[in-house]
Design a protein around this motif. Structure first.
Motif, short mmCIF file in Angstrom:
data_model
loop_
_atom_site.label_atom_id
_atom_site.label_comp_id
_atom_site.label_asym_id
_atom_site.label_seq_id
_atom_site.Cartn_x
_atom_site.Cartn_y
_atom_site.Cartn_z
N TYR A 128 41.03 78.39 67.03
CA TYR A 128 41.10 76.93 67.16
C TYR A 128 41.34 76.23 65.83
O TYR A 128 41.89 75.12 65.78
CB TYR A 128 39.81 76.39 67.78
CG TYR A 128 38.65 76.29 66.80
CD1 TYR A 128 38.24 75.06 66.32
CD2 TYR A 128 38.00 77.43 66.35
CE1 TYR A 128 37.19 74.96 65.41
CE2 TYR A 128 36.95 77.34 65.46
CZ TYR A 128 36.54 76.11 64.99
OH TYR A 128 35.51 76.02 64.09
N ASP A 129 40.96 76.87 64.71
CA ASP A 129 41.11 76.26 63.39
C ASP A 129 42.25 76.88 62.61
O ASP A 129 42.24 76.91 61.37
CB ASP A 129 39.80 76.37 62.60
CG ASP A 129 39.31 77.81 62.45
OD1 ASP A 129 39.91 78.72 63.05
OD2 ASP A 129 38.32 78.01 61.72
N ALA A 130 43.26 77.39 63.31
CA ALA A 130 44.41 78.01 62.65
C ALA A 130 45.09 77.01 61.71
O ALA A 130 45.15 75.81 61.98
CB ALA A 130 45.40 78.51 63.70
N ALA A 131 45.63 77.54 60.63
CA ALA A 131 46.30 76.73 59.62
C ALA A 131 47.82 76.84 59.80
O ALA A 131 48.31 77.76 60.47
CB ALA A 131 45.90 77.20 58.23
N PRO A 132 48.59 75.93 59.20
CA PRO A 132 50.05 75.99 59.32
C PRO A 132 50.65 77.34 58.91
O PRO A 132 51.61 77.80 59.54
CB PRO A 132 50.52 74.86 58.38
CG PRO A 132 49.41 73.86 58.43
CD PRO A 132 48.16 74.69 58.51
N GLU A 133 50.08 77.99 57.90
CA GLU A 133 50.63 79.28 57.49
C GLU A 133 50.46 80.35 58.57
O GLU A 133 51.27 81.29 58.66
CB GLU A 133 50.00 79.76 56.19
CG GLU A 133 48.50 79.76 56.16
CD GLU A 133 47.90 78.50 55.54
OE1 GLU A 133 46.83 78.62 54.90
OE2 GLU A 133 48.52 77.42 55.70
N ASP A 134 49.42 80.20 59.42
CA ASP A 134 49.25 81.13 60.54
C ASP A 134 50.37 80.96 61.55
O ASP A 134 50.88 81.94 62.12
CB ASP A 134 47.91 80.90 61.22
CG ASP A 134 46.73 81.11 60.28
OD1 ASP A 134 46.76 82.09 59.52
OD2 ASP A 134 45.79 80.30 60.30
N VAL A 135 50.77 79.72 61.78
CA VAL A 135 51.88 79.44 62.69
C VAL A 135 53.20 79.91 62.10
O VAL A 135 54.04 80.50 62.78
CB VAL A 135 51.92 77.94 63.03
CG1 VAL A 135 53.16 77.60 63.86
CG2 VAL A 135 50.66 77.51 63.77
N GLU A 136 53.39 79.66 60.81
CA GLU A 136 54.63 80.07 60.15
C GLU A 136 54.85 81.57 60.24
O GLU A 136 55.98 82.05 60.40
CB GLU A 136 54.59 79.62 58.69
CG GLU A 136 54.69 78.11 58.51
CD GLU A 136 54.47 77.69 57.07
OE1 GLU A 136 54.43 78.59 56.20
OE2 GLU A 136 54.32 76.48 56.83
N ALA A 137 53.76 82.32 60.16
CA ALA A 137 53.87 83.78 60.22
C ALA A 137 54.36 84.26 61.58
O ALA A 137 54.96 85.34 61.69
CB ALA A 137 52.52 84.42 59.89
N ILE A 138 54.12 83.46 62.62
CA ILE A 138 54.55 83.82 63.98
C ILE A 138 55.98 83.37 64.24
O ILE A 138 56.71 84.01 64.98
CB ILE A 138 53.59 83.17 65.01
CG1 ILE A 138 52.18 83.74 64.86
CG2 ILE A 138 54.11 83.35 66.43
CD1 ILE A 138 51.15 83.03 65.70
N ASP A 139 56.36 82.23 63.65
CA ASP A 139 57.66 81.60 63.93
C ASP A 139 57.84 81.41 65.44
O ASP A 139 58.78 81.94 66.05
CB ASP A 139 58.80 82.46 63.38
CG ASP A 139 60.15 81.75 63.46
OD1 ASP A 139 60.17 80.50 63.52
OD2 ASP A 139 61.19 82.44 63.48
#
Length: 354
Positions: A196-207
């Motif tokens: 729930y507290d994921a950061a933008p870099e976590d999303v970027e890693a998934i693309d």
């Protein structure tokens, strides 16, 4: 036999029968669903609440793990007119206090008239009215549970259907039901479940092809990290949301939310599509709602009280629903929402594409 007590915020202390012992406290809410008790009891959206079933008999078709929506029972306690032995034994094994043999019609009427209220429960051989009132005195408002996301979210990223040929979904787990993941996997999506507290870099890693904010418990204002993801990526990556997810996305895009008097909880909430006029029956479980949609358009409304049930923006690539289109329990009238999400992804340009 009286060996349980339910202390209510309105000053009453109600006698009951203990079916699973213990002491607990939480916001007292009710559901009108008459089936799907296994799904309701394992729905993370009931975290920090005491669930009252308005239907008089709960448990008449047993308990089967394959119907569970998560790995544990989430309500802090359970209240019913009558619980079967199967359900009582299950709740006791989970350490969740449960009581029955009380007038649930009176409780539901009280919630309808006064709103969801704080509650304390004491059940078992040593239970006393004073113990229930002690629990009530320690009960917090739902908005004060600022860490509630940590109680229901995954601790680390999980992948479902890694070999899928469909879109990649970054599912931000604010208390996601298992059926949401199942509905996406059925469409061959690769589902990357993020805390729930994921950061933008976590999303970027998934693309990802879409960022999907899940359902969950409590006040949407306590899910700031999810709102930050919306603010960071909206317009560049398609966005979808269910229940709490709709509220989080709306707030991030200039909207407002508010606490409802007693919420929507059940499997017979009528929702009208404002574009087609069609009405469908929906499954719902929420105590907050969008009061102002901000940059989004209201596309669906609740027939009973006109609250927003669907928000969209073609320009920003956003689609949300306040109800639970995955159902479980409830009617399957709205499963097409997941097809709409896939269509939105297919229509959107890939992030960073020329």
């Amino acid at each position: 036999m009286t060996d349980a007590y339910v202390a209510l915020e309105d000053g009453r202390t109600v006698e009951a029968r203990a079916r699973a012992p213990g002491r607990s406290r939480g916001e007292l809410v009710f559901t009108t669903a008459y089936t799907g008790y296994e799904e309701s009891l394992t729905d993370p959206s009931y975290e920090e609440q005491i669930l009252t079933f308005s239907y008089p008999l709960i448990g008449n078709y047993g308990v089967r793990e394959e119907r569970f929506e998560s790995d544990r029972v989430h309500p802090r306690a359970v209240v019913a007119r009558e619980l079967t032995e199967d359900v009582a034994e299950w709740l006791e094994s989970e350490g969740v206090p449960a009581v029955d043999h009380l007038d649930t019609r009176d409780l539901v009427t009280g919630i309808r008239e006064q709103g969801a209220m704080k509650c304390g429960i004491a059940a078992g051989p040593d239970a006393t009215p004073e113990a229930a009132r002690e629990e009530l005195a320690e009960c917090k408002e739902m908005s004060d549970h600022t860490d509630i996301g940590a109680q229901v979210s995954v601790d680390e990223q999980l992948t479902h259907n890694a070999d899928g040929d469909g879109p990649t979904v970054a599912l931000v787990d604010c208390g996601a039901k298992g059926s949401i993941v199942d509905s996406l996997v059925e469409r061959d999506a690769v589902v990357e479940v993020l805390p729930y507290d994921a950061a933008p870099e976590d999303v970027e890693a998934i693309d990802p092809d879409v960022i999907f904010i899940s359902n969950g418990p409590g006040d949407p204002k306590n899910f700031e990290a999810a709102a930050d993801l919306v603010d960071e990526y909206v317009g560049d990556v398609p966005m979808a949301g269910i229940c709490l997810g709709q509220q989080v996305i709306a707030e991030a895009l200039g909207g407002e939310t508010e606490k409802m008097e007693f919420g929507h909880r059940g499997v017979n909430q009528p929702v009208q599509d404002l574009r087609t006029g069609k009405v469908v029956m929906t499954t719902q479980n929420h105590g907050y709602t969008v009061s102002e949609p901000g940059e989004l358009e209201v596309t669906q409304k609740n027939v009973n009280d006109d609250t927003p049930e669907g928000l969209e923006s073609d320009e920003l690539g956003v689609i949300t629903r306040q109800y639970h289109p995955e159902a479980n329990p409830g009617p399957h009238d709205t499963l097409g929402f997941f097809d709409d999400v896939v269509e939105m992804i297919e229509a959107a340009p890939k992030p960073n594409a020329d």
